[in-house]
Every structure is written in structure tokens, then in C-alpha cells.
Design a protein around this motif. Structure first.
Motif, short mmCIF file in Angstrom:
data_model
loop_
_atom_site.label_atom_id
_atom_site.label_comp_id
_atom_site.label_asym_id
_atom_site.label_seq_id
_atom_site.Cartn_x
_atom_site.Cartn_y
_atom_site.Cartn_z
N GLU A 99 0.90 -1.22 -0.06
CA GLU A 99 -0.18 -0.01 -0.04
C GLU A 99 1.02 1.19 0.04
O GLU A 99 0.53 2.03 -0.77
N ALA A 100 2.06 1.20 0.78
CA ALA A 100 2.88 2.44 0.92
C ALA A 100 3.39 2.72 -0.50
O ALA A 100 3.76 3.99 -0.88
N PHE A 101 3.82 1.76 -1.22
CA PHE A 101 4.70 2.04 -2.55
C PHE A 101 3.71 1.65 -3.68
O PHE A 101 4.45 1.15 -4.72
N ARG A 102 2.41 1.53 -3.42
CA ARG A 102 1.24 1.07 -4.73
C ARG A 102 1.69 1.51 -6.08
O ARG A 102 1.83 0.78 -6.91
N GLU A 103 1.81 2.92 -6.08
CA GLU A 103 2.09 3.44 -7.38
C GLU A 103 3.39 3.06 -7.92
O GLU A 103 3.46 2.62 -9.19
N GLU A 104 4.31 2.54 -7.30
CA GLU A 104 5.58 2.09 -7.79
C GLU A 104 5.85 0.76 -8.04
O GLU A 104 6.35 0.15 -9.03
N LEU A 105 5.04 -0.24 -7.33
CA LEU A 105 4.86 -1.64 -7.23
C LEU A 105 4.09 -2.00 -8.53
O LEU A 105 4.42 -3.19 -9.03
N MET A 106 3.00 -1.65 -8.83
CA MET A 106 2.07 -2.20 -9.56
C MET A 106 2.36 -2.32 -10.91
O MET A 106 2.17 -3.54 -11.49
N PRO A 107 3.28 -1.19 -11.54
CA PRO A 107 3.78 -1.69 -12.92
C PRO A 107 4.71 -2.72 -12.90
O PRO A 107 4.71 -3.39 -13.98
N SER A 108 5.53 -3.11 -12.02
CA SER A 108 6.45 -3.80 -11.98
C SER A 108 5.91 -5.42 -11.73
O SER A 108 6.17 -6.15 -12.26
N ILE A 109 4.78 -5.23 -10.86
CA ILE A 109 4.03 -6.69 -10.45
C ILE A 109 3.33 -7.06 -11.93
O ILE A 109 3.32 -8.10 -12.29
N ARG A 110 2.79 -6.28 -12.53
CA ARG A 110 2.03 -6.25 -13.64
C ARG A 110 3.01 -7.01 -14.71
O ARG A 110 2.63 -7.84 -15.45
N ARG A 111 4.12 -6.49 -14.89
CA ARG A 111 5.14 -6.51 -15.75
C ARG A 111 5.46 -8.01 -15.74
O ARG A 111 5.83 -8.89 -16.40
N ILE A 112 5.92 -8.44 -14.25
CA ILE A 112 6.51 -9.65 -13.99
C ILE A 112 5.51 -10.67 -14.20
O ILE A 112 5.49 -11.64 -14.33
N HIS A 113 4.27 -10.34 -13.44
CA HIS A 113 3.07 -11.50 -13.29
C HIS A 113 2.01 -11.61 -14.30
O HIS A 113 1.22 -12.52 -14.45
N GLY A 114 1.88 -10.36 -15.03
CA GLY A 114 0.84 -10.37 -15.92
C GLY A 114 -0.26 -9.59 -15.29
O GLY A 114 -1.36 -9.38 -16.24
N LYS A 115 -0.77 -9.91 -14.00
CA LYS A 115 -2.02 -9.27 -13.40
C LYS A 115 -1.42 -8.77 -12.11
O LYS A 115 -0.41 -8.98 -11.68
N THR A 116 -2.36 -7.91 -11.46
CA THR A 116 -2.13 -7.41 -10.23
C THR A 116 -2.93 -7.91 -9.14
O THR A 116 -2.92 -7.29 -7.92
#
Length: 163
Positions: free
Chosen positions: A82-99
Motif C-alpha cells: 500500500e505504501a509503494f502502490r504506485e511504484e510496485l503495480m507496474p513492476s508486478i503487472r510486468r512480472i506476473h501479468g496481473k495485479t
């Protein structure tokens, strides 16, 4: 020796790597785990995770900073998401394909698993109906269980696992 990661505590672990040595305190060693063995450069994971130039922040619960995340590829706790949501979501989407986590199914999430789950639920309901002497309900549930079992046995459940 001071910890190479947090630069605060005394290092108690030394990890040797072809590019040098990394000294870690107990907390950082536990948090970084085996990832420390793969890279000793600060911001080793930055190119892979793609969070360069992001704002600096800190998790209010564990104190992990965005720099810690970019250096290791690990967040400190569940609240970091939650604290780093903006920064983490693009990486998570790129790595896993979904969030959004939808769970695991060895062969996918098709009709097969829906039928297996339904049969399991009906069996539990049947057991309760028999205990409570609701014989008409038990008869209906038993019929439904047999139908699902026939479909599973024939393998014509028509789901995406059918291929």
C-alpha cells in the motif's frame, strides 16, 4: 563491520560473490534471503524492476524505503504494497501479468476445478443432511453428486482444461 544494506547495524553474515563480499546484519539477511547472493551492487534489481526515478518513501509499519525495494527487489511487509502502490503495480503487472491474486490451479482455472469444488461442497452438505435426518435433501444431494461424478468420469466437462 557495518551492514552493507541498512548501513546501521553490525554485520553478522558475509556473503561472497564474484564481484566482492556483502556484509549483512541478521535483519537484512533474513529480509534479503538468497537474493543477496545474486548481486552486490547497490540497486541491483533496479533495471529489472523498472522503478528508477520514483519518489522516496518509507513504509509506516516496517520502515522499508523505496530504495531498499529497488536495491533488493523485496518489500519488508504486507503494508509496503500500500505504501509503494504506485511504484510496485507496474513492476508486478510486468512480472506476473496481473495485479490480482486469483490462487493456483495446476491445470488452470477451468470447469474441472469448479466441478470438483462443487462435488466436495455437496458431499459436506450430504453428510450434514444425513446427520439431521433430512432424507429428501440427502437423496437430492446424492443424485447431484452422482451426476457430477459421471461428468468427471466421462471427461466431458467442456472447460478449458479439456484441451
Amino acid at each position: 563491520m557495518i551492514c552493507s544494506s541498512c548501513k546501521k547495524n553490525m554485520a553478522t553474515h558475509c556473503i561472497e560473490h564474484e564481484t566482492g563480499e556483502v556484509f549483512l546484519c541478521d535483519d537484512c539477511f533474513e529480509r534479503l534471503g538468497a537474493a543477496a547472493e545474486y548481486g552486490t551492487e547497490p540497486n541491483f534489481f533496479v533495471s529489472f524492476l523498472g522503478v528508477e526515478g520514483a519518489r522516496e518513501g518509507q513504509c509506516p509499519v516496517c520502515g522499508t524505503t523505496l530504495s531498499d525495494y529497488t536495491a533488493t527487489g523485496f518489500v519488508g511487509c504486507a503494508h509496503c504494497y500500500e505504501a509503494f502502490r504506485e511504484e510496485l503495480m507496474p513492476s508486478i503487472r510486468r512480472i506476473h501479468g496481473k495485479t490480482v491474486h486469483i490462487g493456483k490451479h495446476p491445470l488452470g482455472d477451468g470447469k474441472l476445478f469448479e466441478l470438483l469444488d462443487e462435488r466436495k461442497r455437496l458431499r459436506a452438505e450430504l453428510e450434514l443432511a444425513v446427520k439431521e435426518n433430512r432424507m429428501k435433501d440427502a437423496e437430492r444431494l446424492n443424485r447431484d453428486i452422482r451426476e457430477i461424478s459421471k461428468i468427471l468420469y466421462r471427461g466431458d466437462f467442456g472447460g478449458e482444461d479439456d484441451e
